[in-house]
Enzyme design. Structure first.
Site, short mmCIF file in Angstrom:
data_model
loop_
_atom_site.label_atom_id
_atom_site.label_comp_id
_atom_site.label_asym_id
_atom_site.label_seq_id
_atom_site.Cartn_x
_atom_site.Cartn_y
_atom_site.Cartn_z
CE LYS A 1 -20.54 -15.26 8.38
NZ LYS A 1 -20.71 -14.27 9.47
N GLY B 1 -14.07 -3.86 1.53
CA GLY B 1 -15.43 -3.39 1.83
C GLY B 1 -15.90 -2.33 0.85
NE ARG C 1 -4.15 -1.88 2.03
CZ ARG C 1 -5.03 -2.21 2.96
NH1 ARG C 1 -4.87 -1.76 4.20
NH2 ARG C 1 -6.06 -2.97 2.67
CB SER D 1 -10.21 -11.87 -4.55
OG SER D 1 -11.46 -12.34 -4.15
#
Length: 655
Positions: free
Chosen positions: A197, A377, A36, A356
């Site tokens: 989920k 998110g 990052r 992923s």
């Protein structure tokens, strides 16, 4: 894209406060993955090369508003200093005297890293005071932290409400790729979803059914779908309370002609451990009790390969199995390799962040994808079709044809004919052929004829600063609409706050002037706005609504094509004060909504609404880039060469 980026603005000698994502893993004071940090360097270097001073903001971990040494950004600043050419300074505080002094001493081409933004309780609350403080440190805000774009925090949304915000290169790429597949993907278009989920992906699945041709399901979530189809799934994890939902999604996919592709075999084991016995079972044969599915099988991989072969766009979010354990990583690895191979053949491939992205990195394939999102998110919410606050707050480019954009000057009682002639000749030479927006000069009566003559061969329009509502008669000192029309005046400014407050013009008088001007084919700039005490009493919208309703009484829908509204808060006129971009946008948005209620949405969408009140080069970027602000009614800055600079800034914002 519709958002402005660091390439669209002049950064020379500007102080830039940049929100980056330095939320990196640190163990024993050492950074274990600096991806990052390196990803932010292109934006940082670009801003520095353009001669700006750079202040970096980032969060790290979850310190919950407390100063926690283990979450200090100091190791990040030190590492950045090692890998970037420019010197990096660090302040172990988020605001206050140390920060003020460090920013004050910052020179063009230097970098300052402030301490973890989440040491501030107000960061996650988008605290106004904190936002205002950080905004006060800089001229421009650059948002390059997509990972926080789904959150309205002080360091992204808060600062952007005070000073103009543009996208860095990382944010630009996220908007281009993730935004692109939610709005206009090249087809055939496939989505591969995995993870634990169904509940995490409900919104994504529902939204993607409107665009995707095929949706592939893997990971633990596949067992909820298989259970919904009455397949035997043994001891595999599934969401019992989501079985009915899975049935609904299967039904909806059929109704929308979207292929929902489920695994045909799975790798199963009795324990989630390395080295345990595992086997491959057919989904149709069923998984026996005591065994659980932990990865997709080889036949599923072959199925996926065949079904994906002609796709032009592929989005992947969620692993196919427990890829962290090598025994159950093959499905995820092979899917990643399959997408990478298709990318080489021209398919646009996007990884939607999270696990992923981690899997692609683990298998050394991340660089082979068209785009790997930096936000888990945020990516999911974006794929759901949600408008992310961290993206919404970035300045918008204006597009030709949206509305008529206008830069209008109001000279008031200034400039003799000689002065007017010299100045307007200069304007004609430099901005007289502007074709992206309209330039209007509101000049004193004495200069109208002369200015109209000078601008005749240019695109600059001329406006009177007032007029009377009678055609002729014993009205000493007044000027009629016919007189203005006769000397080629195109616009007239009516209802200016100085006319209302100094000369005590009423809403009724202004309305008579508006209708008389329109009946004589003059275009009208109708000014509205509140006094300081009215704003402080929360009456801004009440005042503006009254002035618009009364000012436009009897004005037809057809006549509105010749009406421009100018919102000018009286407390900001000639005072040096100015409404923040958010304050101005909120009022402009309310005005447009009011026009839609009086007339209809088409009239509201086509009506130009200007902001007036100490408009100058330092603030027009933040104002004009807001979606409902279509330009400026400029006072003092229209009397000097600042007006040319204002035109240049507006031109850069319009595409």
């Amino acid at each position: 894209m519709s958002k402005m980026t660091i390439k669209d603005i002049d950064l020379k000698d500007k102080k830039v406060i940049m929100r980056v994502d330095f939320n990196v893993p640190i163990k024993d004071g050492k950074i274990t993955d600096e991806t990052r940090i390196k990803a932010a360097i292109p934006s940082i270097n670009y801003v520095l090369e353009k001669g700006a001073k750079v202040i970096l903001l980032s969060h790290l971990g979850r310190p919950k508003g407390e100063r926690t040494p283990e979450f200090s950004l100091k190791p990040v600043a030190e590492r950045l200093n090692e890998i970037i050419d420019n010197e990096v300074k660090f302040v172990d505080d988020t605001r206050g005297e140390k920060v003020d002094k460090a920013v004050e001493s910052l020179k063009s081409g230097e970098i300052l890293v402030l301490e973890n933004t989440r040491f501030e309780k107000g960061e996650k609350k988008n605290d106004e005071e904190l936002s205002n403080y950080w905004a006060s440190l800089a001229d421009i805000h650059v948002n390059d932290a997509f990972g926080t774009a789904h959150r309205a925090h002080a360091s992204n949304v808060g600062i952007a409400s005070v000073i103009p915000s543009v996208a860095g290169f990382l944010m630009e790429k996220e908007i281009k790729f993730i935004g692109g597949v939610t709005e206009n993907p090249e087809k055939p278009y496939a989505v591969i979803l995995g993870g634990a989920k169904v509940s995490d992906k409900i919104g994504v699945i529902k939204n993607l059914m409107n665009e995707a041709n095929k949706i592939f399901i893997g990971g633990a979530m596949m067992f909820t779908f298989l259970k919904a189809l009455d397949k035997k799934i043994g001891s595999s994890k599934f969401e019992e309370d989501k079985i009915d939902l899975a049935k609904e999604l299967i039904k909806e996919a059929k109704e929308k002609n979207v292929e929902l592709i489920l695994p045909t075999d799975a790798v199963v084991a009795q324990k989630l451990e390395t080295g345990v016995e595992k086997k491959i079972v057919s989904i149709d044969d069923g998984i026996e009790e005591g065994w659980m599915g932990l990865d997709i099988g080889p036949k599923t991989l072959e199925l996926f390969k065949n079904e994906l072969s002609n796709m032009k766009t592929i989005v992947w979010n969620g692993p196919m199995g427990v890829f962290e354990i090598d025994d159950f990583a093959e499905g995820t690895k092979q899917v990643a390799q399959l997408i990478a191979d298709l990318t080489d053949k021209g398919t646009t491939s996007i990884i939607g962040g999270g696990d992923s992205a981690a899997a692609a990195e683990k298998f050394g394939l991340a660089q082979k994808f068209s785009h790997v999102s930096t936000g888990g998110g945020a990516s999911l919410e974006y794929l759901e079709g949600n408008e992310l606050p961290g993206i919404k707050s970035i300045a918008n480019k204006k597009r030709l044809g949206e509305r008529n954009f206008i830069l209008a000057g109001n000279w008031k009682m200034n400039k003799t004919n000689t002065e007017a002639s010299a100045f307007v000749n200069k304007l004609v030479g430099q901005i007289g052929n502007e074709n992206k927006f309209e330039i209007i000069l509101g000049v004193p009566y004495t200069a109208l004829d002369r200015v109209a003559d000078i601008t005749r061969s240019s695109k600059i329009k001329v406006a009177a600063e007032n007029m009377y509502f009678e055609d002729s008669g014993a009205f000493t000192g007044e000027i009629s609409a016919k007189m203005l029309k006769d000397i080629n005046t195109e616009y007239v400014i009516l209802g200016h706050s100085e006319r209302r407050n100094i000369f005590k013009e009423t809403d009724e008088e202004i309305n008579k002037k508006v209708k008389k001007a329109l009946s004589n084919e003059l275009k009208v700039i109708l000014c509205v706005g509140e006094l300081l005490e009215e704003r402080e009493d929360g009456l801004t919208l009440n005042v503006v609504e009254r002035q618009i309703k009364k000012g436009l009484k009897g004005v037809t829908k057809e006549d509105m094509s010749n009406v421009v509204i100018a919102y000018e808060p009286v407390w900001a006129i000639g005072t040096g004060k100015v409404a923040t971009p958010k304050q101005a946008q909120d009022t402009h948005e309310s005005i447009r909504r009011l026009i839609s209620e009086i007339y209809d949405q088409d009239v509201a969408n086509s009506t130009s609404i200007l902001y007036g009140g100490s408009v100058k080069p330092e603030n027009i970027f933040g104002l004009f880039s807001k979606p409902d602000i279509d330009g400026g009614l400029v006072g003092g800055a229209s009397l000097k060469e600042d007006f040319i600079e204002l035109a240049n800034i507006m031109r850069d914002i319009i595409v």
